[in-house]
Enzyme design. Sequence first.
Site, PDB file in Angstrom:
ATOM      1  N   SER A 163       0.843  -1.200   0.000  1.00 14.45           N
ATOM      2  CA  SER A 163       0.000   0.000   0.000  1.00 14.45           C
ATOM      3  C   SER A 163       0.875   1.246   0.000  1.00 14.45           C
ATOM      4  CB  SER A 163      -0.887   0.010   1.245  1.00 14.45           C
ATOM      5  OG  SER A 163      -1.410   1.318   1.424  1.00 14.45           O
ATOM      6  N   HIS A 195      -1.322  -1.108  -4.279  1.00  8.84           N
ATOM      7  CA  HIS A 195      -2.596  -0.811  -3.611  1.00  8.84           C
ATOM      8  C   HIS A 195      -2.620   0.680  -3.249  1.00  8.84           C
ATOM      9  CE1 HIS A 195      -6.007  -2.153  -1.007  1.00  8.84           C
ATOM     10  NE2 HIS A 195      -5.597  -1.204  -0.173  1.00  8.84           N
ATOM     11  N   ASP A 253      -4.637   3.500  -1.334  1.00  6.05           N
ATOM     12  CA  ASP A 253      -5.685   3.723  -0.336  1.00  6.05           C
ATOM     13  C   ASP A 253      -6.226   5.140  -0.474  1.00  6.05           C
ATOM     14  OD1 ASP A 253      -6.045   1.336   1.246  1.00  6.05           O
ATOM     15  OD2 ASP A 253      -3.952   1.585   1.849  1.00  6.05           O
ATOM     16  N   MET A 272      -8.783   7.929   0.551  1.00  9.07           N
ATOM     17  CA  MET A 272      -9.659   8.317   1.682  1.00  9.07           C
ATOM     18  C   MET A 272     -10.141   9.745   1.467  1.00  9.07           C
ATOM     19  SD  MET A 272      -7.510   6.744   4.873  1.00  9.07           S
ATOM     20  CE  MET A 272      -6.644   5.181   4.737  1.00  9.07           C
ATOM     21  N   HIS A 325      -8.420   1.297  -3.723  1.00  5.53           N
ATOM     22  CA  HIS A 325      -9.323   0.967  -2.618  1.00  5.53           C
ATOM     23  C   HIS A 325     -10.005   2.260  -2.183  1.00  5.53           C
ATOM     24  CE1 HIS A 325      -9.529  -0.618   1.849  1.00  5.53           C
ATOM     25  NE2 HIS A 325     -10.725  -0.403   1.332  1.00  5.53           N
ATOM     26  N   MET A 329     -12.026   4.315   0.017  1.00  7.37           N
ATOM     27  CA  MET A 329     -12.641   4.473   1.341  1.00  7.37           C
ATOM     28  C   MET A 329     -13.300   5.843   1.351  1.00  7.37           C
ATOM     29  SD  MET A 329      -9.604   2.733   3.515  1.00  7.37           S
ATOM     30  CE  MET A 329      -8.487   2.951   2.153  1.00  7.37           C
ATOM     31  N   MET A 359     -11.438  -6.398   5.575  1.00  7.06           N
ATOM     32  CA  MET A 359     -10.703  -5.401   6.360  1.00  7.06           C
ATOM     33  C   MET A 359     -10.427  -6.004   7.741  1.00  7.06           C
ATOM     34  SD  MET A 359     -10.188  -2.842   4.405  1.00  7.06           S
ATOM     35  CE  MET A 359      -9.409  -1.824   5.656  1.00  7.06           C
ATOM     36  N   GLY A 384      -8.860   3.606   7.747  1.00  2.00           N
ATOM     37  CA  GLY A 384      -8.539   4.962   8.161  1.00  2.00           C
ATOM     38  C   GLY A 384      -7.057   5.242   8.296  1.00  2.00           C
ATOM     39  N   GLY A 388      -0.750   0.729  10.069  1.00  2.00           N
ATOM     40  CA  GLY A 388      -0.039   0.481  11.326  1.00  2.00           C
ATOM     41  C   GLY A 388      -0.918   0.058  12.490  1.00  2.00           C
ATOM     42  N   ASP A 432      -6.732  -7.046   4.264  1.00  2.00           N
ATOM     43  CA  ASP A 432      -6.125  -5.704   4.319  1.00  2.00           C
ATOM     44  C   ASP A 432      -6.137  -5.189   5.757  1.00  2.00           C
ATOM     45  OD1 ASP A 432      -5.255  -3.125   3.914  1.00  2.00           O
ATOM     46  OD2 ASP A 432      -6.877  -2.549   2.543  1.00  2.00           O
ATOM     47  N   GLY A 433      -4.930  -5.019   6.313  1.00  2.00           N
ATOM     48  CA  GLY A 433      -4.814  -4.398   7.631  1.00  2.00           C
ATOM     49  C   GLY A 433      -4.107  -5.263   8.648  1.00  2.00           C
ATOM     50  N   GLY A 434      -3.010  -4.749   9.174  1.00  2.00           N
ATOM     51  CA  GLY A 434      -2.322  -5.447  10.254  1.00  2.00           C
ATOM     52  C   GLY A 434      -1.619  -6.721   9.832  1.00  2.00           C
ATOM     53  N   GLY A 450       0.996  -2.601   4.227  1.00  2.00           N
ATOM     54  CA  GLY A 450       1.395  -1.204   4.347  1.00  2.00           C
ATOM     55  C   GLY A 450       2.664  -1.089   5.154  1.00  2.00           C
ATOM     56  N   SER A 451       2.506  -0.962   6.467  1.00  2.00           N
ATOM     57  CA  SER A 451       3.670  -0.696   7.316  1.00  2.00           C
ATOM     58  C   SER A 451       4.688  -1.844   7.319  1.00  2.00           C
ATOM     59  CB  SER A 451       3.214  -0.360   8.737  1.00  2.00           C
ATOM     60  OG  SER A 451       2.247  -1.267   9.176  1.00  2.00           O
TER      61      SER A 451
HETATM   62  C1  DX5 Z   1      -6.444   0.857   6.064  1.00  2.00           C
HETATM   63  C2  DX5 Z   1      -5.940   0.672   4.657  1.00  2.00           C
HETATM   64  C3  DX5 Z   1      -4.865  -0.364   4.555  1.00  2.00           C
HETATM   65  C4  DX5 Z   1      -3.636   0.011   5.349  1.00  2.00           C
HETATM   66  C5  DX5 Z   1      -2.736  -1.178   5.507  1.00  2.00           C
HETATM   67  O1  DX5 Z   1      -7.307   1.915   6.115  1.00  2.00           O
HETATM   68  O2  DX5 Z   1      -6.982   0.235   3.816  1.00  2.00           O
HETATM   69  O3  DX5 Z   1      -4.546  -0.665   3.220  1.00  2.00           O
HETATM   70  O4  DX5 Z   1      -2.924   1.044   4.773  1.00  2.00           O
HETATM   71  O5  DX5 Z   1      -1.661  -0.816   6.328  1.00  2.00           O
HETATM   72  P1  DX5 Z   1      -1.043  -1.819   7.393  1.00  2.00           P
HETATM   73  O6  DX5 Z   1      -0.540  -3.015   6.596  1.00  2.00           O
HETATM   74  O7  DX5 Z   1       0.046  -1.043   8.032  1.00  2.00           O
HETATM   75  O8  DX5 Z   1      -2.131  -2.209   8.332  1.00  2.00           O
HETATM   76 ZN    ZN Z   2      -6.485  -0.612   1.681  1.00  2.00          ZN
END
Ligand code: DX5
Ligand code: ZN
Length: 212
Positions: A6, A31, A33, A35, A64, A66, A135, A140, A143, A170-172, A192-193
Amino acid sequence: MFIYPSMLSADPTRLKEELIAIEKAGADAIHWDVMDGAFVDSITFGHHVVAAHRKLTNLRFDVHLMVENPYRHVENFSKAGADTIIVHAEASRHLHRNLNYIKSFGKKAGAALNPSTPIDVLEYCYDILDMVIVMSVNPGSSGQSFIKSQLKKIAKLKERLPPSIEICVDGGITDETIGECVKCGADAFVSGSYAFKNPDYAEAIRKLKSYG
Ligand code: DX5
Ligand code: ZN
């Protein structure tokens, strides 16, 4: 197994270099993101940013959304070079229509489900869906910690979805959380992170893929 880094976790002052580096490191798609400060509090990338990076890589771009009322943005992101557009079921009063609208631009259509959203909302869209994003954090920010209850959702989707629909989480996602998701049947992961915090992006991606 596929890893989709991401750009939200990339260094925002060096998006171009980061994109090139993460491609070299073995990313399977990019990816984005998006927002809008309404569906979620943060504001991130617009379609101009996606368009500006389109010519730098041949990797698939997954956008994606959001955002509230995602229908309004489908045309702009299609023209910006998205290959897959993912809308949130919660933001789509007319999910079926939105997915069809994405397909009308020749793009792949995805639906994302917040942690509290059950999978039933997708049941009558199976024939037009290419991807479902589970998700595993509340959307939002990057990390955040992986929400374990989503493992059950992944397993249910694996049981019910036609195999042509990709299950993406997606996430964590880290080397501590990805293994369980794979066991439950996930096909692909947004990172992401975890991908961007390791100074060696290739090592981070290799490590995640070793669980596949
Ligand atoms: C959350 C995003 C994710 C996020 C993933 O709102 O949709 O794509 O950036 O980041 P990590 O992998 O750090 O959770
Ligand atoms: Zn995402």
